[in-house]
Scaffold this active site. Structure first.
Site, PDB file in Angstrom:
ATOM      1  N   THR A  60      41.883  45.963  45.751  1.00 14.60           N
ATOM      2  CA  THR A  60      41.506  45.678  44.369  1.00 14.60           C
ATOM      3  C   THR A  60      41.528  46.974  43.565  1.00 14.60           C
ATOM      4  O   THR A  60      41.374  48.047  44.134  1.00 14.60           O
ATOM      5  CB  THR A  60      40.074  45.100  44.373  1.00 14.60           C
ATOM      6  OG1 THR A  60      40.137  43.803  44.935  1.00 14.60           O
ATOM      7  CG2 THR A  60      39.453  45.031  42.995  1.00 14.60           C
TER       8      THR A  60
ATOM      9  N   GLY B  31      35.932  35.891  43.691  1.00 16.30           N
ATOM     10  CA  GLY B  31      35.059  36.903  44.292  1.00 16.30           C
ATOM     11  C   GLY B  31      34.163  37.549  43.258  1.00 16.30           C
ATOM     12  O   GLY B  31      33.899  37.002  42.181  1.00 16.30           O
TER      13      GLY B  31
ATOM     14  N   THR C 111      34.073  47.179  44.721  1.00 15.18           N
ATOM     15  CA  THR C 111      35.225  46.689  45.468  1.00 15.18           C
ATOM     16  C   THR C 111      34.793  46.463  46.910  1.00 15.18           C
ATOM     17  O   THR C 111      33.703  46.869  47.316  1.00 15.18           O
ATOM     18  CB  THR C 111      36.412  47.669  45.360  1.00 15.18           C
ATOM     19  OG1 THR C 111      37.513  47.143  46.125  1.00 15.18           O
ATOM     20  CG2 THR C 111      36.070  49.059  45.871  1.00 15.18           C
ATOM     21  N   GLY C 112      35.650  45.787  47.658  1.00 13.08           N
ATOM     22  CA  GLY C 112      35.303  45.460  49.038  1.00 13.08           C
ATOM     23  C   GLY C 112      34.990  43.979  49.172  1.00 13.08           C
ATOM     24  O   GLY C 112      35.515  43.158  48.417  1.00 13.08           O
TER      25      GLY C 112
ATOM     26  N   GLY D  13      33.837  40.790  48.474  1.00 13.84           N
ATOM     27  CA  GLY D  13      33.310  40.233  47.230  1.00 13.84           C
ATOM     28  C   GLY D  13      32.082  39.368  47.412  1.00 13.84           C
ATOM     29  O   GLY D  13      31.154  39.388  46.589  1.00 13.84           O
TER      30      GLY D  13
ATOM     31  N   ARG E  67      38.851  30.073  45.198  1.00 13.99           N
ATOM     32  CA  ARG E  67      37.820  31.079  45.549  1.00 13.99           C
ATOM     33  C   ARG E  67      37.850  32.216  44.526  1.00 13.99           C
ATOM     34  O   ARG E  67      38.882  32.785  44.237  1.00 13.99           O
ATOM     35  CB  ARG E  67      38.093  31.622  46.940  1.00 13.99           C
ATOM     36  CG  ARG E  67      37.099  32.711  47.392  1.00 13.99           C
ATOM     37  CD  ARG E  67      37.594  34.100  47.085  1.00 13.99           C
ATOM     38  NE  ARG E  67      36.733  35.149  47.629  1.00 13.99           N
ATOM     39  CZ  ARG E  67      36.861  36.442  47.324  1.00 13.99           C
ATOM     40  NH1 ARG E  67      37.784  36.846  46.479  1.00 13.99           N
ATOM     41  NH2 ARG E  67      36.056  37.324  47.849  1.00 13.99           N
TER      42      ARG E  67
HETATM   43  N1  ASP Z   1      36.090  42.396  45.849  1.00 12.88           N
HETATM   44  C1  ASP Z   1      37.365  41.724  45.895  1.00 12.88           C
HETATM   45  C2  ASP Z   1      37.157  40.272  46.193  1.00 12.88           C
HETATM   46  O1  ASP Z   1      36.361  39.970  47.053  1.00 12.88           O
HETATM   47  C3  ASP Z   1      38.276  42.295  46.914  1.00 12.88           C
HETATM   48  C4  ASP Z   1      38.474  43.778  46.790  1.00 12.88           C
HETATM   49  O2  ASP Z   1      37.665  44.483  46.244  1.00 12.88           O
HETATM   50  O3  ASP Z   1      39.504  44.244  47.251  1.00 12.88           O
HETATM   51  O4  ASP Z   1      37.829  39.466  45.616  1.00 12.88           O
END
Ligand code: ASP
Length: 301
Positions: free
Chosen positions: A160, A190, A211-212, A214, A188
Site C-alpha cells: 500500500t 481495509g 499500512t500493513g 488492515g 472487503r
Molecule cells: N492496510 C492495507 C489493507 O489492509 C494493506 C496495506 O497496507 O498494504 O487493505
C-alpha cells in the site's frame, strides 16, 4: 508566515524479498521528487501528496492502482483516502474498480461533492460523473499479480502507498491508496480509506497514515492513536513508536506500520513488520529512503 515544507511517504509494511528493495527504493525516490518539487514550487500539500501517490499508483511494484492485488474473483478493488487537515475534510473511496488513480477520485469526492466516502459501483459511477475516465479493470492487472492469483498465493507483500506533507502555508495533507490484500473476498475494505484508521489528521497536532494488516489497524484506529499521542505531548517519532508498541500489546504480531508528521514539522515512522518502505525529505532538503522504516533523526527532526 511561511513554513518549511515537509514530506514523508511510504510504500507498505511487510516482509518482501530483498531483491525488491532496490526497485522500490528507486520508485520512492521518484515519488519524493514529484511531491517535493510540487511543494518547492509553492503548490499545496494536497497537490503534493496526490501527485506523489499518483506516481506510486502507476508503478506496478506497489499494491495501489496498477499492480493492485486481485481479489478472490480475480478483480482489482481499490480503496483510497485523502485528508485536508486545514479544512477538516476528507474524501474516500472503497472497492472502486475502474479508475487509474483512486486518490484523485478521493480528492474529487472531497472537493466536488457533499459526501465523503463512496464505495463499489457507485464510486466508479461518481468517477465518471466527476469527469474521470473509466478504464477496464484488466488494465490495472499486472503480470505478477495475475501470476500470484493463478498460483492462489496469499503471501503477496503489502505494498500500500501513502504520503503526508506540510506546505509553505503550514497546511497538512494525508493520502493513502491500496489494492488491499491478495485474494480478499469481494467487497472487503481495509483500514486504508477509513478516517482514523488508515489515515487521520488534526491541524492542531499532525497527521498519520497506516499500512500493513488492515483488519488490525481498524480495530486499533491506528492513525487516530498516533495523532492522539502527539496531542498528549509526544513528538512525531515517539508517537509512531508508541502506537506500534500499543498495537503489539493489543494484537501480538500486529504486522503494522505508520508514518507521521506533527505540526512542528517533525517526522516519524515505526513498524511491527520486518520492513517498512519509507521515504522522506530531511531538513537539508535531501531525499532519504529506507526499507527498514527507521527515520534517522537529526537535531531538528
Ligand atoms: N492496510 C492495507 C489493507 O489492509 C494493506 C496495506 O497496507 O498494504 O487493505
Amino acid at each position: 508566515m511561511t513554513f518549511l515544507p515537509r514530506l514523508i511517504i511510504h510504500g507498505g509494511a511487510w516482509d518482501w524479498e530483498d531483491a525488491l528493495d532496490a526497485p522500490k527504493t528507486e520508485s520512492l525516490h521518484k515519488a519524493l521528487s514529484i511531491g517535493w518539487n510540487a511543494l518547492q514550487a509553492g503548490r499545496s500539500a494536497l497537490q503534493a501528496v496526490e501527485k506523489a501517490v499518483n506516481w506510486l499508483e502507476d508503478d506496478p511494484l506497489f499494491d495501489a492502482g496498477t499492480g493492485s492485488h486481485l481479489n478472490v474473483n480475480g478483480v482489482v478493488e481499490m480503496d483510497a483516502l485523502l485528508i485536508d487537515a486545514e479544512s477538516n475534510q476528507f474524501g474516500a473511496v472503497g472497492a472502486v474498480t475502474r479508475v487509474r488513480h483512486p486518490i484523485t477520485l478521493a480528492r474529487k469526492i472531497m472537493t466536488n461533492t457533499k459526501q465523503h466516502f463512496i464505495v463499489g459501483a457507485g464510486a466508479d459511477e461518481m468517477a465518471s460523473k466527476l469527469g474521470m475516465r473509466l478504464i477496464p479493470n484488466i488494465a490495472l492487472v499486472s503480470e505478477s499479480e495475475q501470476r500470484y492469483f493463478l498460483e492462489g498465493r496469499t503471501d503477496g507483500a503489502s505494498d500500500t502507498v501513502g504520503a503526508i506533507a506540510i506546505d509553505k502555508d503550514g497546511h497538512l495533507a494525508v493520502a493513502c491508496s491500496t489494492g488491499g490484500t491478495p485474494l480478499k473476498p469481494a467487497g472487503r475494505i481495509g483500514d486504508t480509506p477509513i478516517f482514523g484508521a488508515g489515515g487521520y489528521a488534526d491541524k492542531a497536532y499532525g497527521g498519520a497514515a497506516a499500512t500493513g494488516r488492515g483488519e488490525h489497524a481498524m480495530r486499533l484506529m491506528l492513525s487516530r492513536y498516533v495523532v492522539d499521542a502527539i496531542q498528549a505531548g509526544k513528538t512525531a517519532n515517539e508517537a509512531a513508536q508508541d502506537a506500534i508498541q500499543h498495537a503489539e500489546t493489543r494484537i501480538p504480531h500486529s504486522m503494522l506500520g505508520t508514518i507521521v508528521i506533527d505540526t512542528q514539522g517533525n517526522i516519524g515512522a515505526a513498524h511491527s513488520t520486518p520492513k517498512l518502505a519509507c521515504g522522506w525529505i530531511d531538513t537539508d532538503g535531501n531525499p532519504q529512503v529506507t526499507m527498514r522504516g527507521g527515520i534517522v533523526q537529526k537535531a531538528t527532526e
